[in-house]
Design an enzyme around this catalytic site. Structure first.
Site, PDB file in Angstrom:
ATOM      1  N   ASN A  67       0.838  -1.210   0.000  1.00 25.90           N
ATOM      2  CA  ASN A  67       0.000   0.000   0.000  1.00 25.90           C
ATOM      3  C   ASN A  67       0.865   1.250   0.000  1.00 25.90           C
ATOM      4  O   ASN A  67       0.580   2.218  -0.706  1.00 25.90           O
ATOM      5  CB  ASN A  67      -0.943   0.000   1.201  1.00 25.90           C
ATOM      6  CG  ASN A  67      -2.196  -0.803   0.942  1.00 25.90           C
ATOM      7  OD1 ASN A  67      -3.040  -0.404   0.148  1.00 25.90           O
ATOM      8  ND2 ASN A  67      -2.310  -1.955   1.580  1.00 25.90           N
TER       9      ASN A  67
ATOM     10  N   ILE B 177      -0.815  -1.804  17.958  1.00 25.81           N
ATOM     11  CA  ILE B 177      -1.956  -1.075  18.512  1.00 25.81           C
ATOM     12  C   ILE B 177      -1.399   0.225  19.081  1.00 25.81           C
ATOM     13  O   ILE B 177      -0.383   0.217  19.787  1.00 25.81           O
ATOM     14  CB  ILE B 177      -2.656  -1.920  19.597  1.00 25.81           C
ATOM     15  CG1 ILE B 177      -3.338  -3.113  18.926  1.00 25.81           C
ATOM     16  CG2 ILE B 177      -3.672  -1.076  20.359  1.00 25.81           C
ATOM     17  CD1 ILE B 177      -3.944  -4.110  19.888  1.00 25.81           C
TER      18      ILE B 177
ATOM     19  N   HIS C 167      -8.003  -0.877   6.485  1.00 24.50           N
ATOM     20  CA  HIS C 167      -8.311  -2.137   7.165  1.00 24.50           C
ATOM     21  C   HIS C 167      -8.937  -3.092   6.150  1.00 24.50           C
ATOM     22  O   HIS C 167      -9.835  -2.688   5.390  1.00 24.50           O
ATOM     23  CB  HIS C 167      -9.277  -1.877   8.326  1.00 24.50           C
ATOM     24  CG  HIS C 167      -9.620  -3.125   9.073  1.00 24.50           C
ATOM     25  ND1 HIS C 167      -8.760  -3.734   9.958  1.00 24.50           N
ATOM     26  CD2 HIS C 167     -10.731  -3.901   9.028  1.00 24.50           C
ATOM     27  CE1 HIS C 167      -9.328  -4.831  10.437  1.00 24.50           C
ATOM     28  NE2 HIS C 167     -10.517  -4.960   9.894  1.00 24.50           N
TER      29      HIS C 167
HETATM   30  C1  GRF Z   1      -3.297  -4.717   4.036  1.00 26.65           C
HETATM   31  O1  GRF Z   1      -4.152  -5.785   3.811  1.00 26.65           O
HETATM   32  C2  GRF Z   1      -3.976  -3.664   4.874  1.00 26.65           C
HETATM   33  O2  GRF Z   1      -5.347  -3.579   4.655  1.00 26.65           O
HETATM   34  C3  GRF Z   1      -3.717  -4.146   6.275  1.00 26.65           C
HETATM   35  O3  GRF Z   1      -2.424  -4.707   6.236  1.00 26.65           O
HETATM   36  C4  GRF Z   1      -2.114  -5.120   4.910  1.00 26.65           C
HETATM   37  C5  GRF Z   1      -0.860  -4.407   4.538  1.00 26.65           C
HETATM   38  O4  GRF Z   1      -0.303  -4.866   3.341  1.00 26.65           O
HETATM   39  N1  GRF Z   1      -3.860  -3.075   7.210  1.00 26.65           N
HETATM   40  P1  GRF Z   1       0.934  -4.104   2.730  1.00 26.65           P
HETATM   41  O5  GRF Z   1       2.054  -4.095   3.761  1.00 26.65           O
HETATM   42  O6  GRF Z   1       0.501  -2.716   2.366  1.00 26.65           O
HETATM   43  O7  GRF Z   1       1.328  -4.917   1.525  1.00 26.65           O
END
Ligand code: GRF
Length: 193
Positions: free
Chosen positions: A14, A96, A113
């Site tokens: 991401n 957290i 999320h």
């Molecule tokens: C994603 O599925 C996001 O929704 C969750 O953790 C994962 C992170 O994946 N919070 P990346 O590290 O961005 O590949």
């Protein structure tokens, strides 16, 4: 310039999607914004070397070196604030956060999320969606508040759950949509801030 600080713990796909979008959409000129730093609590987060190669400041702060969650969070605040952030982006940051931390960034911290909130807060969201017989799953971008995965919803992406899905295939389908949705949601926030 609006500085974005991204927190990761793992692969950082991401984060990479945000960095790539910022580049292709010229956020520095169009939004007066840039990804100033990527910070991880894990030294082995695959996203760290990738971000460094892009010329972004990277930092590692090991949560295990601190006596308490609060002590770690205070150290993290100091490092983040060195970049004078307009927006703190949680992107697979598997810690957290204390209420003090969240309150410090009130209104300028977001998370993604992997479920259609308010369903399935917490972990193992894809398996839980399959087990519950959900026909649709997805991901949610939300403002971060002191309660885990419960802040105001900013954006959602929906995908079908197929009969043949495993946790892995569903996670992959959702993740593809996360990469589209998160940069759009962040650009929208930056444009209105
Ligand atoms: C994603 O599925 C996001 O929704 C969750 O953790 C994962 C992170 O994946 N919070 P990346 O590290 O961005 O590949």
């Amino acid at each position: 310039m609006k500085n974005i600080v991204i927190l990761i713990s793992g692969g950082g796909s991401n984060m990479a999607a945000i960095v790539k979008t910022a580049k292709t959409q010229h956020w520095e000129t169009t939004l007066d914004a840039k990804v100033a730093a990527v910070i991880s609590n894990r030294a082995d987060a695959a996203g760290l070397p990738w971000a460094k190669e892009q010329g972004i400041n990277t930092e590692h702060i090991d949560h295990k070196s601190y006596v308490s969650r609060e002590a770690f969070d205070q150290a993290l605040i100091q490092r983040i604030d060195a970049y004078n952030p307009s927006l703190v982006v949680l992107a697979g940051f598997m810690r957290i956060l204390s209420a003090d931390f969240v309150n410090h960034y009130a209104g300028k911290i977001v998370n993604i999320h992997p479920s259609l909130l308010p369903a399935f807060t917490g972990l193992h969201t894809h398996q839980r969606a399959i087990d519950a017989g959900c026909k649709f799953a997805g991901a949610t971008v939300h403002q971060v508040t002191a309660e885990l995965d419960v802040g105001p919803i900013l954006a959602q992406a929906v995908v079908p759950v197929l009969e043949t899905d495993t946790e892995l295939t569903l996670a992959a389908r959702v993740l593809t949509q996360e990469h589209v949705m998160y940069p759009i949601a962040i650009a929208k926030l930056l444009a209105s801030s």
